[in-house]
Design an enzyme around this catalytic site. Structure first.
Site, mmCIF file in Angstrom:
data_model
loop_
_atom_site.group_PDB
_atom_site.id
_atom_site.type_symbol
_atom_site.label_atom_id
_atom_site.label_comp_id
_atom_site.label_asym_id
_atom_site.label_seq_id
_atom_site.Cartn_x
_atom_site.Cartn_y
_atom_site.Cartn_z
ATOM 1 N N TYR A 1 0.900 -1.304 -0.014
ATOM 2 C CA TYR A 1 -0.152 -0.047 -0.228
ATOM 3 C C TYR A 1 1.130 1.290 0.047
ATOM 4 O O TYR A 1 0.866 2.229 -0.917
ATOM 5 C CB TYR A 1 -0.895 -0.105 1.266
ATOM 6 C CG TYR A 1 -2.035 1.111 1.619
ATOM 7 C CD1 TYR A 1 -3.108 1.204 0.755
ATOM 8 C CD2 TYR A 1 -1.649 2.180 2.311
ATOM 9 C CE1 TYR A 1 -3.789 2.228 0.770
ATOM 10 C CE2 TYR A 1 -2.512 3.118 2.554
ATOM 11 C CZ TYR A 1 -3.627 3.138 1.693
ATOM 12 O OH TYR A 1 -4.537 4.363 1.979
ATOM 13 N N ASN B 1 -6.048 9.624 8.609
ATOM 14 C CA ASN B 1 -7.287 8.613 9.010
ATOM 15 C C ASN B 1 -8.611 9.133 9.064
ATOM 16 O O ASN B 1 -8.872 10.447 9.553
ATOM 17 C CB ASN B 1 -7.142 8.241 10.485
ATOM 18 C CG ASN B 1 -5.777 7.086 10.580
ATOM 19 O OD1 ASN B 1 -4.817 7.701 10.375
ATOM 20 N ND2 ASN B 1 -6.125 5.992 10.851
ATOM 21 N N GLY C 1 3.019 1.480 -3.073
ATOM 22 C CA GLY C 1 2.268 1.726 -4.200
ATOM 23 C C GLY C 1 1.622 3.122 -4.367
ATOM 24 O O GLY C 1 1.747 3.905 -5.345
ATOM 25 N N ARG D 1 0.784 9.456 14.442
ATOM 26 C CA ARG D 1 0.481 10.101 13.318
ATOM 27 C C ARG D 1 -0.408 11.133 13.724
ATOM 28 O O ARG D 1 -1.349 11.152 14.322
ATOM 29 C CB ARG D 1 -0.359 9.056 12.534
ATOM 30 C CG ARG D 1 -0.639 9.989 11.241
ATOM 31 C CD ARG D 1 -1.431 8.808 10.352
ATOM 32 N NE ARG D 1 -0.595 7.602 9.936
ATOM 33 C CZ ARG D 1 -1.266 6.283 9.692
ATOM 34 N NH1 ARG D 1 -2.600 6.300 9.812
ATOM 35 N NH2 ARG D 1 -0.532 5.503 9.109
ATOM 36 N N VAL E 1 -9.852 0.955 13.018
ATOM 37 C CA VAL E 1 -9.822 1.128 14.301
ATOM 38 C C VAL E 1 -11.242 1.772 14.601
ATOM 39 O O VAL E 1 -11.822 1.054 15.704
ATOM 40 C CB VAL E 1 -8.778 1.834 14.947
ATOM 41 C CG1 VAL E 1 -8.768 3.480 14.583
ATOM 42 C CG2 VAL E 1 -8.758 1.731 16.431
ATOM 43 N N VAL E 2 -11.896 2.773 14.154
ATOM 44 C CA VAL E 2 -13.138 3.324 14.431
ATOM 45 C C VAL E 2 -14.197 2.380 14.286
ATOM 46 O O VAL E 2 -15.000 2.225 15.149
ATOM 47 C CB VAL E 2 -13.337 4.571 13.715
ATOM 48 C CG1 VAL E 2 -14.745 5.308 13.941
ATOM 49 C CG2 VAL E 2 -12.272 5.445 14.183
ATOM 50 N N SER E 3 -14.218 1.797 13.120
ATOM 51 C CA SER E 3 -15.462 0.773 12.927
ATOM 52 C C SER E 3 -15.297 -0.245 13.613
ATOM 53 O O SER E 3 -16.196 -0.961 14.182
ATOM 54 C CB SER E 3 -15.323 0.310 11.337
ATOM 55 O OG SER E 3 -14.117 -0.005 10.917
ATOM 56 N N ASN E 4 -14.124 -0.877 13.860
ATOM 57 C CA ASN E 4 -13.952 -2.173 14.844
ATOM 58 C C ASN E 4 -14.416 -1.571 16.446
ATOM 59 O O ASN E 4 -15.162 -2.266 16.923
ATOM 60 C CB ASN E 4 -12.461 -2.244 15.053
ATOM 61 C CG ASN E 4 -12.041 -3.552 14.145
ATOM 62 O OD1 ASN E 4 -12.725 -3.870 13.271
ATOM 63 N ND2 ASN E 4 -10.839 -4.105 14.369
#
Ligand code: NAD
Ligand code: UDP
Length: 325
Positions: A148, A177, A151, A280, A190-193
Site C-alpha cells: 500500500y 485517518n 504503491g 500520526r 480502528v473506528v469501525s472495529n
C-alpha cells in the site's frame, strides 16, 4: 457567474470516501460517473444515488484502461484498510500503480485535471511529528504495509512525472485517518472495529498497549477538502495533507466510544501489527493557507453520527446483541 456543470469520474466511487464524494459532487450540480470493481466497495453505498439522472455507476477494474469522456478525475480506487490491502498485496500495488498510469493516461488524452487520493502512509512510521508535506517519510519497503505505502508513493511519483513531462494538471491529497458512516463494518479499521465491538458488547481490541496515536477526520470534512483542492489553480499540485490535527491515543478513542455507546465492553490487548506507526498527526498549515480549509466536525459529533450508522446497520442485519440497560 453560474456554476459550470462537469462530468466527473470518481474511481472507487462505491467505497467509503468515494460514495460521500459522489454525493457531494451531485449536490454541487455535476454529473458523476462512479467506477468501481466492488472489491471493498458496496453497491448499497451508492444505491440511493442510482435513481439520480446525473449519476452513473460502472463496474470496472482500474488496472485495465478506461476509455470514457469526462472533465475531471478523482482517483480513489484502492482498498484502504490494512486487512483488505494486505489480502492480495500484489493486486494492491497494481491498483495503485497501474491504476495511476491509466488515470493519468486518460487525463493526458482528455487534457483534464486529475486528483490522487494519496495517504499519510507515505510517511510510514514517521520520525517527524506532526507530519509536514516536506517530510519524505520512513517506510519499510519490504514489510506487510509496503504494498500500500510504496504503491501510493509510486503513484505520487507518476503524478509528478506526468506533470513535469506532459504538463498534466495534477492534485495530490495526502489523506489521514478518516471515519464516518459507510465505513465497512468488517474492514478492521480502528473506528469501525471499536464501534461495532461496543455496540455488540464485545471486548474492544487494543493493539499493543493502545498508546499509539492517530488523528481522526470526519468524512464530510475530508470530502470538502478534496473538492476545494480540485478547484484550485493549475499551479497548485500538492501534495497537501488533509486530516484533522486533533491527535489522541487509540486507548482514548476506545474509552470515548465505550462512553458514547454506553457499552459494557471491556478492553483487551492484542499484539501490535508489524510496522504499525507509533504516532500520526497531520500538519495542515498548507491546507489552511492554500485551500482555506480546516476540519469543522468535532470528534464527539462525528463519532455519534458514525455510531448511529452502525447501530442502524447492525439492527437491520439482526446482529445488534448488546443490552444497554
Ligand atoms: P474503500 O476501501 O472503502 O474504498 C476503495 C474503493 O476502491 C472500493 O469501493 C473498492 O471496491 C474500490 N477499488 C479497489 N480496487 C479497485 C480497482 N482495482 N478498480 C476499481 N475499483 C477498485 O476505502 P476508502 O476509505 O474509501 O479510501 C478511498 C481512498 O482514499 C483510497 O485510495 C485510500 O487509499 C485513500 N485513503 C483513505 C483513508 C481513510 O482513512 N479512509 C486514509 C488515507 C487514504
Ligand atoms: N487498532 C487497534 N485495534 C483495532 C484496530 C486497530 O488498536 O481493533 C490500532 C492499529 O494498530 C493502529 C490504529 O488503531 O495503531 C489505527 O488503525 P487503522 O487500521 O484504523 O489504520 P492505520 O492508521 O493503522 O492505517
Amino acid at each position: 457567474m453560474g456554476m459550470v456543470r462537469k462530468r466527473v469520474l470518481v474511481t472507487g466511487g462505491a467505497g467509503f470516501v468515494g460514495s460521500h464524494l459522489c454525493e457531494r459532487l451531485l449536490q454541487d450540480g455535476h454529473e458523476v460517473l462512479s467506477v468501481d470493481n466492488y472489491f471493498t466497495g458496496r453497491r448499497q453505498n451508492i444505491a440511493h444515488l442510482l435513481g439520480e439522472r446525473r449519476f452513473e455507476a460502472m463496474r470496472h477494474d482500474i488496472t485495465d484502461p478506461l476509455p470514457v469522456e469526462v472533465d475531471e478525475i478523482y482517483n480513489l480506487a484502492c482498498p484502504a484498510s490494512p486487512i483488505h490491502y494486505q489480502f492480495d498485496p500484489v493486486q494492491t500495488t497494481k491498483t495503485s500503480v497501474l491504476g495511476a498510469i491509466h488515470m493519468l493516461g486518460l487525463a493526458k488524452r482528455l487534457k483534464i485535471p486529475v486528483l490522487q487520493a494519496s495517504t499519510s502512509e507515505v510517511y510510514g512510521d514517521p520520525t517527524v511529528h506532526p507530519q509536514v508535506e516536506a517530510y519524505h517519510g520512513n517506510v519499510n519497503p519490504i514489510g506487510p504495509r509496503a504494498c500500500y505505502d510504496e504503491g501510493k508513493r509510486c503513484a505520487e511519483t507518476l503524478f509528478f512525472d506526468y506533470h513535469r513531462q506532459h504538463g498534466l494538471r495534477i492534485k495530490i491529497a495526502r489523506i489521514f485517518n478518516t471515519y464516518g458512516p459507510r465505513m465497512h463494518p468488517d474492514d478492521g479499521r480502528v473506528v469501525s472495529n471499536f464501534i461495532v465491538q461496543a455496540l455488540m458488547g464485545r471486548p474492544i481490541t487494543l493493539y499493543g498497549e493502545g498508546r499509539q496515536t492517530r488523528a481522526f477526520c470526519f468524512v464530510a470534512d475530508l470530502v470538502d477538502g478534496l473538492v476545494r483542492l480540485m478547484g484550485t489553480l493549475d499551479i497548485v499540485t500538492g501534495p497537501i495533507n488533509l486530516g484533522n490535527p486533533h491527535e489522541i491515543t487509540v486507548r482514548t478513542l476506545a474509552e470515548t466510544v465505550i462512553d458514547l455507546v454506553g457499552s459494557r465492553s471491556s478492553l483487551v490487548f492484542r499484539p501490535l501489527p508489524a510496522d504499525d506507526p507509533r504516532q500520526r498527526c497531520p500538519d495542515i498549515s498548507q491546507a489552511r493557507e492554500v485551500l482555506g480549509w480546516q476540519p469543522r466536525v468535532q470528534l464527539l459529533d462525528g463519532l455519534r453520527q458514525t455510531i448511529a450508522y452502525f447501530d442502524r446497520l447492525l439492527t437491520e442485519q439482526g446482529e445488534r446483541a448488546v443490552a444497554l440497560a
